[in-house]
Design an enzyme around this catalytic site. Structure first.
Site: not given
Ligand code: GLY
Ligand code: MN
Ligand code: MN
Length: 428
Positions: A40, A243, A260, A271, A350, A354, A361, A385, A389, A407, A409
């Site tokens: 529950d 991720h 991140d 983000d 990547h 986005h 996203h 972003e 890597y 990264r 972002e």
């Molecule tokens: N935090 C996931 C991305 O940067 O898309």
């Molecule tokens: Mn992102």
């Molecule tokens: Mn991110």
């Protein structure tokens, strides 16, 4: 009684915009189902973004029928009041409370959904509804559509056509209204401040988990409901996992930590990614790559103006990161061949951007295929972003660079002039 803390005219005005060209159609959206964690005990509840976008209503077990231009136009189905359940789980508006507070024409208990929705859908030519998201509600919708068929004697014409509501609403969600821009500015500001608060706590021996907890505290103390996605607190080679989910390792001298993490503020996501040297100072080689990456980010941001094709952001990033990899002598050979064969993906696998909004996203369609892109428009919010890597086992990389993940972002609002960097407070 709880009261909505936002002005419901925000949602009413939004419905008017969405419904303007939809006369003759209906939209049906359902609340997110609750997710059981065990027995529950439930996972924290978060309303479905499309449902929230149209109603502002936060309770589970609810549904909304919207018939632009008809009477009634807006009908909300909600859980009935239930004193016993409310003793355990807390306040529910019930149909009366929902009618008083949410500026809709009619409200009913959710148990009456099939019968009442069938009456409401009798008068439309098609219905927008997102199937396959919640099988339990799909069955209720199926029942409803069969009732419509029976009531309307549609046997010869078949079942009322169902179109997906997600792309329809996505087109509206893509361009942020005034309220949304205000929420997103604050969401990014909160997350940026929390990123900055972390800097003085980064040191050898500290756990990624401690930083995760501090970040959560710092955004929630500023009014966020929580993180907008599970934050990535990735030290050393963990940062090469895009991720990374464990967030449980100790930071070590000489490594870099990639963070991140974003906030959810009144349902709107930020983000942000920042990278910091665990010992307080990058090595000269780390600094060199970091500075180059920052240069790539600046270049991409400068392109983020109305009319720029979304795909251009990625092309420019790939070009610049291939140069970086060549300069660092990680890749060899011809630039064109590296791009053509996608060899750069070893270091940059990547996308650079986005959409961002109610979801991290966010909704909004971009066709990344060769011949169809999407020009940026005023009111869109996107991340930028670029990342680089270097796999820990990379035989082409010098020892000191192996396992380095970087990264950077930020969250960008497209305006008619210069792009607005919503997350600009976060130190780089
Ligand atoms: N935090 C996931 C991305 O940067 O898309
Ligand atoms: Mn992102
Ligand atoms: Mn991110």
């Amino acid at each position: 009684m709880r009261k909505p803390h936002l002005d419901m005219n925000i949602f009413k005005a939004r419905r008017q915009k969405v419904g303007k060209d939809l006369v003759g159609s209906a939209i049906v959206v359902a609340a997110n189902p609750e997710a059981v964690r065990n027995f529950d005990v439930h996972h924290p509840y978060r309303q479905d973004s499309n449902f929230y976008y149209l109603t502002g209503f936060e309770e589970p077990e609810s549904a909304f029928v919207f018939r632009p231009g008809m009477h009634p136009e807006t009908v909300l189905f909600v859980r009935a009041k239930n004193p016993e359940r409310e003793t355990w789980d807390g306040f529910r508006y019930g149909p009366e409370g929902a009618k008083e507070n949410f500026l809709v024409d009619q409200t009913y208990p959710i148990e009456e959904f099939e019968q009442r929705a069938a009456e409401l859908l009798l008068e439309v030519d098609q219905v927008y509804y997102s199937q396959y998201r919640d099988p339990a509600f799909d069955r209720r919708m199926q029942e409803t559509l069969l009732l419509v068929q029976a009531k309307a004697r549609r046997a010869g014409r078949g079942i009322l056509p169902v179109l997906d509501a997600y792309p329809l609403l996505g087109e509206f969600r893509l361009i942020k209204d005034e309220h949304e821009v205000a929420m997103m500015r604050r969401s990014a500001e909160i997350a940026a401040e929390a990123h900055n608060e972390l800097i003085e706590h980064i040191a050898p021996g500290v756990s990624e988990r401690t930083l995760f907890g501090r970040f959560t505290y710092d955004i929630m103390a500023r009014g966020a409901s929580g993180q907008s996605y599970q934050g990535i607190f990735a030290s050393g080679p963990n940062a090469t996992t895009l991720h990374y989910v464990f967030n449980d390792q100790e930071l070590r001298a000489g490594e870099v930590i990639l963070i991140d993490a974003g906030a959810e503020y009144n349902y709107y996501a930020s983000d942000i990614t920042r990278c910091h040297p665990v010992s307080g100072k990058f090595t000269s080689r780390q600094q060199e790559i970091y500075d180059q990456l920052l240069g790539v980010q600046k270049k991409v941001i400068s392109l983020m103006k109305p009319g720029t094709d979304f795909r251009k952001l990625q092309q420019v990033t790939i070009d610049a990161l291939v140069d970086l990899a060549l300069e660092q002598r990680l890749l060899k050979g011809s630039r064109d061949e590296i791009i053509e064969k996608g060899l750069y993906q070893k270091y940059y696998p990547h996308g650079v951007s986005h959409f961002l909004g109610l979801d991290v996203h966010d909704a909004g369609k971009v066709d990344r295929s060769k011949d169809q892109g999407r020009p940026l428009e005023e009111g869109m919010v996107l991340t930028v972003e670029p990342g680089f890597y270097i796999p820990q086992q990379d035989p082409d990389a010098p020892e000191e660079l192996r396992g380095l993940g970087l990264r950077i972002e930020d969250d960008i609002l497209i305006t008619s002039e210069e792009p607005e960097v919503l997350s600009q407070l976060a130190k780089k």
